[in-house]
Design a protein around this motif. Structure first.
Motif, PDB file in Angstrom:
ATOM      1  N   LYS A 245      -7.995   2.003   7.884  1.00 37.18           N
ATOM      2  CA  LYS A 245      -7.397   3.207   8.455  1.00 37.18           C
ATOM      3  C   LYS A 245      -5.881   3.203   8.279  1.00 37.18           C
ATOM      4  CE  LYS A 245      -7.150   5.919  12.718  1.00 37.18           C
ATOM      5  NZ  LYS A 245      -7.595   6.019  14.138  1.00 37.18           N
ATOM      6  N   THR A 246      -5.261   2.056   8.490  1.00 40.46           N
ATOM      7  CA  THR A 246      -3.805   1.956   8.418  1.00 40.46           C
ATOM      8  C   THR A 246      -3.289   2.136   6.997  1.00 40.46           C
ATOM      9  OG1 THR A 246      -3.803   0.454  10.310  1.00 40.46           O
ATOM     10  CG2 THR A 246      -1.824   0.488   8.934  1.00 40.46           C
ATOM     11  N   HIS A 247      -4.013   1.551   6.037  1.00 41.37           N
ATOM     12  CA  HIS A 247      -3.522   1.562   4.656  1.00 41.37           C
ATOM     13  C   HIS A 247      -4.185   2.623   3.787  1.00 41.37           C
ATOM     14  CE1 HIS A 247      -2.575  -2.472   6.246  1.00 41.37           C
ATOM     15  NE2 HIS A 247      -1.492  -2.340   5.529  1.00 41.37           N
ATOM     16  N   LYS A 248      -5.022   3.473   4.409  1.00 41.41           N
ATOM     17  CA  LYS A 248      -5.624   4.614   3.720  1.00 41.41           C
ATOM     18  C   LYS A 248      -6.323   4.202   2.437  1.00 41.41           C
ATOM     19  CE  LYS A 248      -3.432   6.983   6.853  1.00 41.41           C
ATOM     20  NZ  LYS A 248      -4.137   7.283   8.105  1.00 41.41           N
TER      21      LYS A 248
ATOM     22  N   ALA B 143       0.815  -1.217   0.000  1.00 40.24           N
ATOM     23  CA  ALA B 143       0.000   0.000   0.000  1.00 40.24           C
ATOM     24  C   ALA B 143       0.848   1.265   0.000  1.00 40.24           C
ATOM     25  CB  ALA B 143      -0.948  -0.002   1.196  1.00 40.24           C
ATOM     26  N   ARG B 144       1.969   1.274   0.728  1.00 39.21           N
ATOM     27  CA  ARG B 144       2.763   2.500   0.828  1.00 39.21           C
ATOM     28  C   ARG B 144       3.234   2.964  -0.552  1.00 39.21           C
ATOM     29  NH1 ARG B 144       5.633   5.039   4.888  1.00 39.21           N
ATOM     30  NH2 ARG B 144       5.147   3.342   6.342  1.00 39.21           N
ATOM     31  N   HIS B 145       3.790   2.021  -1.318  1.00 43.44           N
ATOM     32  CA  HIS B 145       4.281   2.411  -2.637  1.00 43.44           C
ATOM     33  C   HIS B 145       3.129   2.782  -3.573  1.00 43.44           C
ATOM     34  CE1 HIS B 145       6.852   2.673  -6.131  1.00 43.44           C
ATOM     35  NE2 HIS B 145       6.034   1.847  -6.769  1.00 43.44           N
ATOM     36  N   THR B 146       1.983   2.115  -3.415  1.00 43.01           N
ATOM     37  CA  THR B 146       0.816   2.467  -4.229  1.00 43.01           C
ATOM     38  C   THR B 146       0.435   3.917  -4.000  1.00 43.01           C
ATOM     39  OG1 THR B 146       0.030   0.176  -4.069  1.00 43.01           O
ATOM     40  CG2 THR B 146      -1.548   1.840  -4.799  1.00 43.01           C
ATOM     41  N   HIS B 147       0.425   4.352  -2.750  1.00 42.98           N
ATOM     42  CA  HIS B 147       0.112   5.750  -2.453  1.00 42.98           C
ATOM     43  C   HIS B 147       1.161   6.699  -3.012  1.00 42.98           C
ATOM     44  CE1 HIS B 147      -3.535   5.530  -0.064  1.00 42.98           C
ATOM     45  NE2 HIS B 147      -3.049   4.457   0.537  1.00 42.98           N
ATOM     46  N   GLU B 148       2.418   6.296  -2.986  1.00 39.68           N
ATOM     47  CA  GLU B 148       3.460   7.147  -3.559  1.00 39.68           C
ATOM     48  C   GLU B 148       3.208   7.374  -5.045  1.00 39.68           C
ATOM     49  OE1 GLU B 148       6.939   4.962  -2.565  1.00 39.68           O
ATOM     50  OE2 GLU B 148       7.159   5.872  -0.580  1.00 39.68           O
ATOM     51  N   GLU B 149       2.813   6.310  -5.755  1.00 42.08           N
ATOM     52  CA  GLU B 149       2.537   6.458  -7.181  1.00 42.08           C
ATOM     53  C   GLU B 149       1.266   7.278  -7.420  1.00 42.08           C
ATOM     54  OE1 GLU B 149       2.615   2.799  -9.379  1.00 42.08           O
ATOM     55  OE2 GLU B 149       4.766   3.065  -9.647  1.00 42.08           O
ATOM     56  N   MET B 150       0.246   7.090  -6.599  1.00 41.09           N
ATOM     57  CA  MET B 150      -0.975   7.872  -6.765  1.00 41.09           C
ATOM     58  C   MET B 150      -0.701   9.350  -6.548  1.00 41.09           C
ATOM     59  SD  MET B 150      -4.141   5.500  -5.385  1.00 41.09           S
ATOM     60  CE  MET B 150      -3.617   5.399  -3.676  1.00 41.09           C
ATOM     61  N   ARG B 151       0.132   9.662  -5.567  1.00 31.66           N
ATOM     62  CA  ARG B 151       0.455  11.067  -5.317  1.00 31.66           C
ATOM     63  C   ARG B 151       1.317  11.659  -6.431  1.00 31.66           C
ATOM     64  NH1 ARG B 151      -0.835  13.601  -0.836  1.00 31.66           N
ATOM     65  NH2 ARG B 151      -1.670  12.454   0.936  1.00 31.66           N
ATOM     66  N   SER B 152       2.062  10.823  -7.124  1.00 30.51           N
ATOM     67  CA  SER B 152       2.912  11.302  -8.212  1.00 30.51           C
ATOM     68  C   SER B 152       2.158  11.450  -9.522  1.00 30.51           C
ATOM     69  CB  SER B 152       4.097  10.347  -8.421  1.00 30.51           C
ATOM     70  OG  SER B 152       4.939  10.319  -7.284  1.00 30.51           O
ATOM     71  N   THR B 153       0.931  10.926  -9.593  1.00 33.03           N
ATOM     72  CA  THR B 153       0.129  11.021 -10.812  1.00 33.03           C
ATOM     73  C   THR B 153      -0.547  12.381 -10.863  1.00 33.03           C
ATOM     74  OG1 THR B 153      -0.279   8.636 -10.793  1.00 33.03           O
ATOM     75  CG2 THR B 153      -1.746   9.987 -12.135  1.00 33.03           C
ATOM     76  N   PRO B 154      -0.270  13.191 -11.876  1.00 29.98           N
ATOM     77  CA  PRO B 154      -0.811  14.559 -11.906  1.00 29.98           C
ATOM     78  C   PRO B 154      -2.278  14.611 -12.294  1.00 29.98           C
ATOM     79  CG  PRO B 154       0.462  14.130 -13.897  1.00 29.98           C
ATOM     80  CD  PRO B 154       0.620  12.917 -13.015  1.00 29.98           C
ATOM     81  N   LEU B 155      -2.953  15.670 -11.848  1.00 31.24           N
ATOM     82  CA  LEU B 155      -4.278  16.092 -12.316  1.00 31.24           C
ATOM     83  C   LEU B 155      -5.438  15.245 -11.807  1.00 31.24           C
ATOM     84  CD1 LEU B 155      -3.373  16.810 -16.055  1.00 31.24           C
ATOM     85  CD2 LEU B 155      -3.555  18.473 -14.196  1.00 31.24           C
ATOM     86  N   LEU B 156      -5.180  14.103 -11.190  1.00 32.93           N
ATOM     87  CA  LEU B 156      -6.260  13.194 -10.811  1.00 32.93           C
ATOM     88  C   LEU B 156      -6.417  13.080  -9.298  1.00 32.93           C
ATOM     89  CD1 LEU B 156      -5.544  10.185 -13.208  1.00 32.93           C
ATOM     90  CD2 LEU B 156      -7.143  12.066 -13.576  1.00 32.93           C
ATOM     91  N   ASP B 157      -7.664  12.976  -8.845  1.00 40.21           N
ATOM     92  CA  ASP B 157      -7.942  12.480  -7.498  1.00 40.21           C
ATOM     93  C   ASP B 157      -7.907  10.963  -7.578  1.00 40.21           C
ATOM     94  OD1 ASP B 157      -8.330  14.992  -6.339  1.00 40.21           O
ATOM     95  OD2 ASP B 157     -10.441  15.027  -6.896  1.00 40.21           O
ATOM     96  N   MET B 158      -7.284  10.315  -6.587  1.00 38.77           N
ATOM     97  CA  MET B 158      -7.111   8.864  -6.670  1.00 38.77           C
ATOM     98  C   MET B 158      -7.346   8.210  -5.318  1.00 38.77           C
ATOM     99  SD  MET B 158      -3.797   8.552  -9.201  1.00 38.77           S
ATOM    100  CE  MET B 158      -4.198   6.872  -9.673  1.00 38.77           C
ATOM    101  N   GLY B 159      -7.750   6.978  -5.364  1.00 36.71           N
ATOM    102  CA  GLY B 159      -7.913   6.152  -4.175  1.00 36.71           C
ATOM    103  C   GLY B 159      -7.825   4.700  -4.587  1.00 36.71           C
ATOM    104  N   GLY B 160      -8.118   3.791  -3.664  1.00 38.94           N
ATOM    105  CA  GLY B 160      -7.994   2.386  -4.029  1.00 38.94           C
ATOM    106  C   GLY B 160      -8.755   1.470  -3.106  1.00 38.94           C
ATOM    107  N   TYR B 161      -8.900   0.239  -3.545  1.00 41.89           N
ATOM    108  CA  TYR B 161      -9.594  -0.808  -2.795  1.00 41.89           C
ATOM    109  C   TYR B 161      -8.574  -1.815  -2.284  1.00 41.89           C
ATOM    110  CZ  TYR B 161     -13.066   1.168  -5.987  1.00 41.89           C
ATOM    111  OH  TYR B 161     -13.842   2.025  -6.717  1.00 41.89           O
ATOM    112  N   LEU B 162      -8.739  -2.234  -1.039  1.00 40.99           N
ATOM    113  CA  LEU B 162      -7.787  -3.105  -0.371  1.00 40.99           C
ATOM    114  C   LEU B 162      -8.146  -4.571  -0.618  1.00 40.99           C
ATOM    115  CD1 LEU B 162      -5.321  -2.353   1.412  1.00 40.99           C
ATOM    116  CD2 LEU B 162      -6.750  -2.865   3.401  1.00 40.99           C
ATOM    117  N   VAL B 163      -7.170  -5.348  -1.095  1.00 40.42           N
ATOM    118  CA  VAL B 163      -7.392  -6.765  -1.394  1.00 40.42           C
ATOM    119  C   VAL B 163      -7.501  -7.549  -0.084  1.00 40.42           C
ATOM    120  CG1 VAL B 163      -6.429  -8.827  -2.468  1.00 40.42           C
ATOM    121  CG2 VAL B 163      -6.195  -6.617  -3.600  1.00 40.42           C
ATOM    122  N   LEU B 164      -8.689  -8.099   0.185  1.00 42.32           N
ATOM    123  CA  LEU B 164      -8.919  -8.777   1.460  1.00 42.32           C
ATOM    124  C   LEU B 164      -9.623 -10.130   1.316  1.00 42.32           C
ATOM    125  CD1 LEU B 164     -10.062  -5.698   3.593  1.00 42.32           C
ATOM    126  CD2 LEU B 164      -7.855  -6.866   3.709  1.00 42.32           C
TER     127      LEU B 164
END
Length: 413
Positions: free
Chosen positions: A177-180, A129-150
């Motif tokens: 909460k932990t993995h946002k 999850a940490r690296h996924t958020h790093e890539e989402m924050r580096s992607t310009p112009l878009l609001d982003m989120g994700g679903y947790l594989v459970l």
């Protein structure tokens, strides 16, 4: 006045407010659309002349693969996808490359060029999850989120096998909460865990190895957890046997499991801060419906089963879908369903990546080409259109849940 914009004379399309191509002015104040601006605000506003242009809400891709370890595997194993398609750096943009799995900067620009403002990564393994958020924050112009594989998580399989929904809900709440993350993703429920032994599950009541939990128990339990927590999106389901002839049957049966699912009324959960809204009636999001809708018994006699599933969805209120449309040409197929990708490898012989994420799930990546001359590929293309055309309520085709507009999830990430 900062953040004040007047978009003038455009053809406005806003289905939620039943505006269909009227020439109107749109006003934006502090990042939000407002009905009007004061004379002082108009005097200092930035004006955009949209004469002859279409003005509409930003697009939302509620199921994509755009960030994280799985996507990076696709990028690294496909140099041929990158050297052919490049983007030069300008005074306003970064450089980038890639066609089916573009780099983070290029994918942001590509989505924005198509009118999208929000994109959701559909499968985040918690350990990645940490690296996924790093890539989402580096992607310009878009609001982003994700679903947790459970859906194949060790702890959840144990809790659900024991029928301990309260403990499962507490674990999911902590994980979110932990993995946002923003929702629960369930991929090939109970089956991906079997893939660690080179096996799969093929029916809703076939128990997996070691945990002895069935897909039926997994789907129902995770949906109960989802409703108990009052999650903002329904359970995001990638059904069993995806992509195999005849899979439409297990898909439809999976949707039936969740008809009327509500949290157990005898539970007293002191830590649950949300109260279940009685108007909530959508408990499952069927991902990439086309891939879950094959009829037939083999690739020789496979046909579309979309109509049968669409008729069920049209008569029920608890299901929303995305279509899973496929265009012809190059693709990079990636999913948390390892067995499905291995089957594609056996069909094509293409290079193939398979990954196990310890205690959480798995994934697979394979390059693929959809050919117009291939009968199965042409069938898939047509089935994707069927998914769009046969669902009567357009709000069921993609995700709505009664919200007046989509959200920005950078607030929690």
């Amino acid at each position: 006045m900062a953040g004040t914009i007047a978009i003038k004379n455009g053809y406005v399309f806003d289905p939620l407010n039943e505006i269909n191509g009227e020439i109107m002015d749109i006003f934006i104040k502090d990042g939000k659309v407002v009905r009007e601006l004061s004379a002082a605000e108009l005097k200092n506003a930035k004006f955009i002349d949209a004469s002859g242009m279409t003005v509409m809400p930003g697009g939302v891709d509620s199921h994509s693969h755009v960030a994280g370890s799985k996507v990076n595997a696709g990028r690294s194993m496909r140099p041929e996808d990158h050297y052919k398609t490049t983007l030069q750096k300008t005074s306003l943009t970064h450089s980038g490359s890639g066609y089916t799995v573009p780099s983070v900067y290029k994918q942001g620009y590509d989505y924005a060029a198509m009118g999208y403002t929000t994109v959701f990564e559909a499968a985040i393994p918690p350990l990645e999850a940490r690296h996924t958020h790093e890539e989402m924050r580096s992607t310009p112009l878009l609001d982003m989120g994700g679903y947790l594989v459970l859906g194949n998580n060790f702890f959840l399989m144990r809790y659900l096998h024991d029928g301990d929904i309260e403990k499962a809900a507490a674990y999911v709440a902590w994980m979110m909460k932990t993995h946002k993350s923003y929702g629960i993703k369930c991929v090939n429920p109970a089956g991906v865990e079997n893939w660690g032994w080179g096996k799969n599950v093929h029916s809703l009541d076939e128990a997996n190895i070691h945990f002895e939990i069935t897909p039926r128990e997994t789907i129902k339990g995770l949906s109960e957890v989802n409703e108990l927590l009052g999650m903002p999106v329904p359970l995001h389901l990638h059904a069993n046997n995806l992509g195999h002839p005849g899979c439409y049957g297990i898909t439809k049966d999976s949707l039936k499991i969740l008809d009327g699912v509500k949290p157990r009324q005898d539970m007293d959960v002191e830590w649950a801060e949300t109260k279940i809204d009685p108007s909530r009636n959508r408990s499952v999001y069927l991902a990439h419906m086309m891939f879950n809708s094959f009829a037939g018994t083999s690739w020789r006699d496979c046909e579309s089963g979309v109509k049968d599933i669409a008729e069920y969805i049209n008569n029920k209120d608890h299901v929303v879908i995305d279509s899973g449309c496929t265009p012809f040409g190059e693709a990079t197929v990636m999913t948390g369903d390892g067995p499905a990708i291995q089957d594609m490898y056996k069909l094509t012989g293409n290079k193939w990546s398979n990954t196990d994420v310890e205690m959480e799930g798995g994934s697979g990546v394979i390059p693929f080409t959809y050919f117009k001359a291939n009968p199965v590929h042409s069938l898939q293309w047509a089935m994707g259109l069927e998914c769009l055309l046969l669902i009567n309520d357009p709000w069921k085709d993609n995700y709505d849940h009664g919200q007046p507009q989509w959200w920005s999830v950078y607030e929690i990430s």
